[in-house]
Design a protein around this motif. Sequence first.
Motif, mmCIF file in Angstrom:
data_model
loop_
_atom_site.group_PDB
_atom_site.id
_atom_site.type_symbol
_atom_site.label_atom_id
_atom_site.label_comp_id
_atom_site.label_asym_id
_atom_site.label_seq_id
_atom_site.Cartn_x
_atom_site.Cartn_y
_atom_site.Cartn_z
ATOM 1 N N HIS A 92 0.857 -1.191 0.000
ATOM 2 C CA HIS A 92 0.000 0.000 0.000
ATOM 3 C C HIS A 92 0.890 1.237 0.000
ATOM 4 C CE1 HIS A 92 -4.255 1.366 1.310
ATOM 5 N NE2 HIS A 92 -3.642 2.377 0.689
ATOM 6 N N ALA A 93 0.587 2.178 -0.875
ATOM 7 C CA ALA A 93 1.292 3.463 -0.895
ATOM 8 C C ALA A 93 0.276 4.586 -0.777
ATOM 9 C CB ALA A 93 2.085 3.619 -2.196
ATOM 10 N N SER A 94 0.672 5.680 -0.126
ATOM 11 C CA SER A 94 -0.254 6.808 0.015
ATOM 12 C C SER A 94 0.530 8.078 0.303
ATOM 13 C CB SER A 94 -1.265 6.562 1.128
ATOM 14 O OG SER A 94 -0.632 6.592 2.392
ATOM 15 N N LEU A 99 -7.621 16.437 4.440
ATOM 16 C CA LEU A 99 -8.759 16.178 3.564
ATOM 17 C C LEU A 99 -8.966 17.319 2.579
ATOM 18 C CD1 LEU A 99 -11.575 14.658 5.846
ATOM 19 C CD2 LEU A 99 -10.230 13.489 4.092
ATOM 20 N N GLU A 100 -8.810 18.524 3.077
ATOM 21 C CA GLU A 100 -9.007 19.707 2.242
ATOM 22 C C GLU A 100 -8.057 19.726 1.047
ATOM 23 O OE1 GLU A 100 -9.208 24.582 2.850
ATOM 24 O OE2 GLU A 100 -8.221 23.322 4.343
ATOM 25 N N GLU A 101 -6.844 19.207 1.262
ATOM 26 C CA GLU A 101 -5.820 19.224 0.221
ATOM 27 C C GLU A 101 -5.783 17.956 -0.623
ATOM 28 O OE1 GLU A 101 -2.299 21.790 2.349
ATOM 29 O OE2 GLU A 101 -2.737 19.790 3.145
ATOM 30 N N THR A 102 -6.546 16.939 -0.248
ATOM 31 C CA THR A 102 -6.509 15.650 -0.952
ATOM 32 C C THR A 102 -7.028 15.787 -2.378
ATOM 33 O OG1 THR A 102 -6.790 14.420 1.115
ATOM 34 C CG2 THR A 102 -7.319 13.258 -0.924
ATOM 35 N N THR A 103 -6.239 15.292 -3.326
ATOM 36 C CA THR A 103 -6.607 15.366 -4.743
ATOM 37 C C THR A 103 -7.067 14.001 -5.254
ATOM 38 O OG1 THR A 103 -4.387 14.788 -5.498
ATOM 39 C CG2 THR A 103 -4.836 17.136 -5.074
ATOM 40 N N GLU A 149 -5.240 12.322 11.481
ATOM 41 C CA GLU A 149 -5.164 13.496 10.620
ATOM 42 C C GLU A 149 -4.159 13.283 9.485
ATOM 43 O OE1 GLU A 149 -4.438 17.069 12.791
ATOM 44 O OE2 GLU A 149 -5.979 16.644 14.299
ATOM 45 N N THR A 150 -4.438 13.888 8.346
ATOM 46 C CA THR A 150 -3.635 13.847 7.116
ATOM 47 C C THR A 150 -3.602 12.463 6.467
ATOM 48 O OG1 THR A 150 -1.412 13.327 8.008
ATOM 49 C CG2 THR A 150 -2.122 15.652 8.061
ATOM 50 N N GLN A 151 -4.471 11.562 6.903
ATOM 51 C CA GLN A 151 -4.454 10.190 6.386
ATOM 52 C C GLN A 151 -5.763 9.832 5.685
ATOM 53 O OE1 GLN A 151 -1.926 8.191 6.368
ATOM 54 N NE2 GLN A 151 -0.604 8.466 8.135
ATOM 55 N N ALA A 153 -6.937 9.650 2.474
ATOM 56 C CA ALA A 153 -6.938 8.701 1.365
ATOM 57 C C ALA A 153 -6.534 7.305 1.837
ATOM 58 C CB ALA A 153 -5.992 9.180 0.266
ATOM 59 N N TYR A 154 -5.543 7.257 2.708
ATOM 60 C CA TYR A 154 -5.063 5.978 3.249
ATOM 61 C C TYR A 154 -6.126 5.323 4.123
ATOM 62 C CZ TYR A 154 -1.728 2.808 5.611
ATOM 63 O OH TYR A 154 -1.063 1.710 6.104
ATOM 64 N N ALA A 155 -6.710 6.107 5.023
ATOM 65 C CA ALA A 155 -7.736 5.584 5.921
ATOM 66 C C ALA A 155 -8.934 5.061 5.146
ATOM 67 C CB ALA A 155 -8.172 6.670 6.909
ATOM 68 N N ALA A 156 -9.338 5.791 4.113
ATOM 69 C CA ALA A 156 -10.491 5.377 3.313
ATOM 70 C C ALA A 156 -10.239 4.038 2.634
ATOM 71 C CB ALA A 156 -10.813 6.448 2.270
ATOM 72 N N ALA A 157 -9.066 3.889 2.040
ATOM 73 C CA ALA A 157 -8.743 2.634 1.362
ATOM 74 C C ALA A 157 -8.618 1.482 2.352
ATOM 75 C CB ALA A 157 -7.449 2.787 0.566
ATOM 76 N N LYS A 158 -8.016 1.745 3.508
ATOM 77 C CA LYS A 158 -7.856 0.694 4.508
ATOM 78 C C LYS A 158 -9.200 0.229 5.064
ATOM 79 C CE LYS A 158 -3.443 -0.202 4.829
ATOM 80 N NZ LYS A 158 -2.978 -1.488 4.230
ATOM 81 N N GLU A 159 -10.109 1.164 5.297
ATOM 82 C CA GLU A 159 -11.438 0.769 5.794
ATOM 83 C C GLU A 159 -12.234 0.055 4.712
ATOM 84 O OE1 GLU A 159 -12.899 1.371 9.358
ATOM 85 O OE2 GLU A 159 -10.820 0.740 9.054
ATOM 86 N N ALA A 160 -12.012 0.415 3.438
ATOM 87 C CA ALA A 160 -12.640 -0.312 2.339
ATOM 88 C C ALA A 160 -12.132 -1.749 2.291
ATOM 89 C CB ALA A 160 -12.364 0.390 1.011
ATOM 90 N N ILE A 161 -10.844 -1.933 2.569
ATOM 91 C CA ILE A 161 -10.269 -3.283 2.624
ATOM 92 C C ILE A 161 -10.901 -4.086 3.760
ATOM 93 C CG2 ILE A 161 -8.150 -4.562 3.198
ATOM 94 C CD1 ILE A 161 -6.632 -2.386 1.567
#
Length: 251
Positions: A92-94, A99-103, A149-151, A153-161
């Motif tokens: 996994h890479a991230s 959140l405000e800055e996540t593209t 905080e600042t995680q 995209a990573y948190a979303a993918a991990k919870e999806a897993i």
Amino acid sequence: MGKLKDKVVIITGGAGGIGGGIAKEMVKEGAIVAIVDVNDETGKAMAQELQAISPKSMFLKADLMDHENLGKIVEAVVSKYGKLDVLVNNAHASKQVTLEETTQADLDLSFGTGFYPTFYLMQAALPHLKESKGNVINFASGAGLAGHETQGAYAAAKEAIRGISRVAANEWGRFGINVNIISPIADSPGVQAWAKAQPEYYEAVKNKIPLGRFGDVQADIGRVAVFLASDDSQYITGQTLMVDGGSIMLH
């Protein structure tokens, strides 16, 4: 004999860090391990280390972002060994941003290297895991469970897993397949680099771990992965195991 004697295992991100620790611990228990990694140099070096204990083990170079060809990883392993017993989706890479800055690119990186490979490799492995009544080990993170905080995209993918792991546990239990999740805190190369860059923050985080240390990628995380891949865990499925020194206590 070893707890994993002659079991064939795929580990993504197996060239180092947690994946490498798991690979080294599994070959000690008799497994034949195929490590999958995008880094050719470190992948070959790890394969040599594994082959000193398990001569049949191998390295497969693959870009997990190439989703259409992920099935070829499973095909190559089954073609070589004739079966598949365990799938470990570790890679996994991230990028860390608010959140405000996540593209979209940040989301694509996290889901593209973490969630989608996990999903598609599980699909590709299923026919072979049915035959072996095998095991899937996926990876979650305290970033998702605690909402660090600042995680985003990573948190979303991990919870999806975690979500698809529970679905698979329900759907695949009838085939004798166990699907579980490890949520680790480990003294990986990334954490070691962070410790050098931000030693005060590192110490503050370490001091909040009830057991007072970061886990060892092989002795701590690797041993739990061996347990989940072995017959010792045959009545456990759909569970998130917090291998984090007590940092998050589920209830």
